[in-house]
Design an enzyme around this catalytic site. Structure first.
Site, short mmCIF file in Angstrom:
data_model
loop_
_atom_site.label_atom_id
_atom_site.label_comp_id
_atom_site.label_asym_id
_atom_site.label_seq_id
_atom_site.Cartn_x
_atom_site.Cartn_y
_atom_site.Cartn_z
CG ASP A 102 7.31 -2.04 -4.99
OD1 ASP A 102 7.85 -1.25 -4.21
OD2 ASP A 102 7.43 -1.98 -6.22
CB THR A 129 7.01 2.53 -7.90
OG1 THR A 129 7.11 3.62 -7.00
CG2 THR A 129 7.10 3.02 -9.33
CG ASP A 169 6.74 -3.75 -10.30
OD1 ASP A 169 7.09 -3.44 -9.14
OD2 ASP A 169 6.85 -2.97 -11.27
#
Length: 844
Positions: A301, A303, A553
């Site tokens: 990912d 961000t 995250d």
């Protein structure tokens, strides 16, 4: 805990809250955040292989053979214990992280604010939210204030979302600016975050390629052992063997299944997990370290994963008559003088010096405006200063300043192409107010001072790790909810190549399944991707036979983390992401990934050697059992003698795993195993059976079986349970002594196998083509060789392991046979005789 503040909002009463909880409208998700201790212990203790061992152990104890039972069951218990301890350590550390990050909630009940745990919320509660708070249930904003929310954990998009009264707030998002109250509408499993992660709650273990090949070999061995066992038991029943002897034979036969190999895997994984824990990674699944070394694709990912979700000041380009030093001083004063700081001003403050000055007016930043401004009315600093998005400030600038060929436009294009965020810093030196007569924000005409560039702060060691994985041939992909061009520019900053293919989520939605799979394989950057599409992309790569690691995250990454061959989460990420991940990067640093990769390769190197040793022993003893049965002699092994495998295989495998060097898992591992195991098994079987038969026949008329050998008679009666002079006494003694000779030969040859696997000099080259730089295995082989000599020579030890009274001359003859075995094996491997006979390519 109740607070004293009385509020106009009354909220629910405590009785209403209790009633709603009883109706099932509480904020319960219906499951523990991670596996329980019993779940972990049960998964490791009651495996198929352990259950078989435990059954045989119970039978041996029932027959009074406790020593044999401990020998048979001990490995299974140790195996389960090590795995359980390792996973419990990971669980405790993960639970501690969750405890530290656990939020509290302020709720309004009976007109007062109360601090409660999120699990105590119910549907209809009025919840207070302030800057920095995480939303724990879905709801609707009630108060008149405006909030700016960070929904990046849910969507992957870093831009703030403006929320007004009546707008929905989603669990998992964070309030960045503003404060207010919202009413809880969806709680527990019905909330957005829990709906998103509902399919990822079940526990799942992904088997690595090495584990798959080991499982295949072990199941094949089990099948062979079962067939042989049936044949031998039928023959034994026809011969009328005692129940004790039948159970002992069962223990020996079950021991042919290389349970110790599973122990070595567990030990290797535990050591690997301990090693990378020191580097900053928490392993939740014991095979995660080895799994990382086998990946073909590393997806991440953007961000919060590739980036730290923080901005950093990059540079300033002066546009006016004032030099860059003077403009920096003005910019530093402005960002330090604002009353409400944000991520942008904090990043500039960290990179530009300045001082805080009193202001005469201010317009804080808002996502709808995309600019902020302050006004000074001081002798040393006068006028309006504005910082914001260029497109939003263009109407207040001179036309020439924003012309396509202007310095402002050229520098903006250059920095934007690099993936940097570009802001305009402008001013009006004569105006000292920012509001009109109706108190609405109003900007005067502006003069550009500079363009300011900001960059997304990469995670620690991200660039170096990406470069290392790229050099290792691992495909790298970024799957994000952000704009594809923005993601691509940032990926280039992180070390991705310039020529990368971009695909957006809407484009994927229009593709056929075949086109989708092709894009999943060929594209590098995926932007505007939904959580479901992340899951589908990982699934598409898995269907193509690739092993995929996913790093994330947020809640929006959970499905993909669960689906991937290996899930890697950030410590600061959502609880849901951490719970489903196989590995967690502590302190959010990529630094642990490279040593973890090498540690995985080292595990493969060690386990390959262990696999050779275990399977060579299994194949050898199996062939010996078949051959001895065919020549009509008694069963050639006793459980006590089988316990010697601790030293012939267990100890060498442990240290070879501990000292292993990194290596890739060969695609033709089974072929390599066959070329090592079968020559060893066949040659050892032929020589061992010859020793067994000669020793057995030679002991039929030995003085040791005669009446005058009183000391020997007492020893043999005690060990065999057969009285001197009774039928079968001589046969039992000859069998035990022949078994001892057989065990000595096999034990000493096992020492030489260590030297073949890790040759200390060219003299031992045969299986390996290069001399090992590590001499410790050679010293281990020498130490075990001497240990076996001590066991044969020291009666209490020899009796314990079933090696009864072995004259020196017999041991010397066995040693000569061992040396002959060494030269035969070296010749077979050096001349590739086995490969030539079977028509194998010797390079396979």
């Amino acid at each position: 805990m109740a607070l004293n503040t009385m509020l106009p909002l009354q909220g629910l009463t405590e009785q209403e809250a209790r009633t709603r909880r009883q109706r099932g409208e509480g904020n319960d998700t219906g499951g523990a955040p991670s596996r329980t201790y019993w779940d972990i212990a049960r998964a490791n203790l009651f495996t198929l292989f352990n259950n078989i061992l435990f059954t045989i152990g119970v039978a041996l104890i029932a027959l009074g053979r406790t020593n044999d039972a401990l020998t048979s069951v001990g490995l299974g218990l140790i195996n389960a214990m090590i795995s359980t301890v390792q996973e419990i350590r990971a669980k405790r550390q993960l639970d501690q992280i969750a405890l530290v990050n656990r939020p509290t909630t302020i709720v309004v009940r009976e007109g007062r604010e109360h601090v409660i745990a999120p699990t105590d919320l119910v549907k209809g509660d009025v919840v207070k939210v302030s800057a920095g708070d995480q939303i724990v249930v879905d709801g609707v904003l009630l108060s008149d204030s405006v909030l700016e929310m960070d929904e990046s954990l849910l969507t992957g998009e870093p831009d703030l979302v403006r929320k007004q009264p009546g707008d929905p707030l989603f669990s998992g998002s964070f309030c960045v600016t503003g404060a207010g109250y919202f009413e809880a509408e969806k709680v527990g499993a019905a909330s957005f975050a829990n709906q998103l992660t509902a399919t990822a709650r079940s526990f799942k273990v992904t088997v690595t390629p090495l584990q798959k090949q080991i499982n295949f070999v072990v199941r094949l061995v089990m099948l062979v052992v079962v067939v042989i066992s049936i044949i031998i038991f039928v023959a034994s029943l026809l011969e009328g063997l005692s129940t004790v002897r039948l159970v002992q034979i069962a223990a020996v036969l079950s021991g042919q299944v290389p349970y110790g190999l599973f122990l070595m895997i567990v030990v290797a994984y535990a050591l690997g997990a301990s090693t990378i824990a020191k580097q900053g990674a928490l392993v939740q699944q014991t095979n995660a370290v080895e799994s990382l070394s086998n990946i073909d694709v590393l997806c991440m990912d953007k961000t919060g994963t590739l980036t730290a979700n923080r901005l950093a000041f990059n540079d300033l380009y002066s546009l006016g008559e004032l030099d860059a030093v003077g403009v920096r001083a003005q910019l530093g004063d402005v960002v330090r003088s604002v009353t409400v700081s944000n991520a942008t001003s904090s990043a500039i403050m960290a990179g530009v010096e300045g001082q805080q000055l009193p202001i005469s007016d201010e317009v804080p930043f808002a996502s709808a405006r995309k600019w902020s401004a302050v006004a000074f009315d001081l002798p040393e600093r006068r006028g309006v200063y504005v910082l914001g998005a260029i497109e939003m400030l263009t109407p207040y600038l001179p036309a020439a300043a924003v012309a396509p060929d202007s310095p402002l436009a050229q520098q903006t294009r250059a920095w934007s192409a690099q993936g940097l965020r570009v802001l305009l810093f402008a001013y009006n030196p004569t105006v000292t107010s920012l509001h009109n007569t109706q108190e609405q924000p109003q900007l005067p005409p502006l003069t550009p001072l500079a363009v300011v560039s900001l960059c997304d702060e990469l995670r620690p060691q991200a660039r170096e790790t990406i470069d290392a994985f790229r050099q290792l041939g691992v495909q790298l992909k970024v799957i994000s909810g952000d704009n594809p061009s923005t993601v691509a520019a940032l990926a280039r900053q992180a070390g991705f190549p310039a020529d990368i293919r971009l695909v957006s989520g809407p484009e994927l939605a229009e593709m056929t399944p075949a086109e989708f799979d092709q894009s999943a394989a060929e594209a590098t950057i995926f932007g505007r991707i939904t959580p479901e599409q992340k899951d589908m992309l990982v699934d598409a790569m898995l269907r193509q036979g690739l092993r995929v690691a996913m790093m994330g995250d947020g809640v929006n990454d959970v499905l993909a983390l669960k689906k991937a061959s290996l899930g890697i989460a950030m410590q600061s990420g959502s609880t849901a992401a951490r719970n489903v991940a196989d590995m967690i990067l502590l302190n959010d640093s990529f630094a642990a990934l490279r040593p973890a990769f090498q540690e995985g390769r080292r595990i493969i190197g060690g386990m390959s050697n262990a696999l050779f040793l275990f399977l060579a022993r299994v194949a050898t003893t199996t062939l010996i059992i078949i051959a001895v049965t065919m020549v009509g002699l008694d069963f050639p092994f006793d459980p006590a003698q089988v316990a010697l495998t601790t030293f012939t295989v267990g100890v060498p495998s442990f240290f070879l795993t501990l000292w292993a060097r990194p290596q890739r898992l060969p695609k033709n591992l089974l072929s390599s195993i066959a070329r090592f195991v079968f020559p060893v098994a066949i040659v050892t079987m032929l020589m061992a059976v010859a020793i067994y038969v000669l020793d057995y026949n030679g002991l039929q008329d030995s003085p040791l079986t005669q009446e005058d050998a009183t000391w020997a008679r007492e020893l043999f009666e005690s060990y065999t349970g057969v009285a001197f002079g009774s039928t079968g006494y001589t046969n039992a003694v000859a069998t035990v002594l022949a078994q001892g000779s057989l065990s000595i030969f096999i034990s000493w040859t096992s020492c030489l196998l260590i030297l073949f696997l890790e040759p200390p000099s060219r003299f031992f080259l045969g299986w390996r083509k290069e001399v090992s730089p590590d001499k410790r295995p050679a010293w281990l082989a020498l130490g075990l060789f001497l240990l076996f000599w001590v066991i044969w020579s020291y009666d209490p030890l020899g009796n314990y392991f079933g090696i009864l009274e072995k004259p020196f001359i017999i041991s010397g003859q066995i040693m000569l046979a061992v040396f002959a075995w060494f030269f035969v094996m070296r010749t077979i491997w050096r001349a590739h005789l086995f490969e030539r006979f079977l028509g194998f390519d010797k390079t396979e």
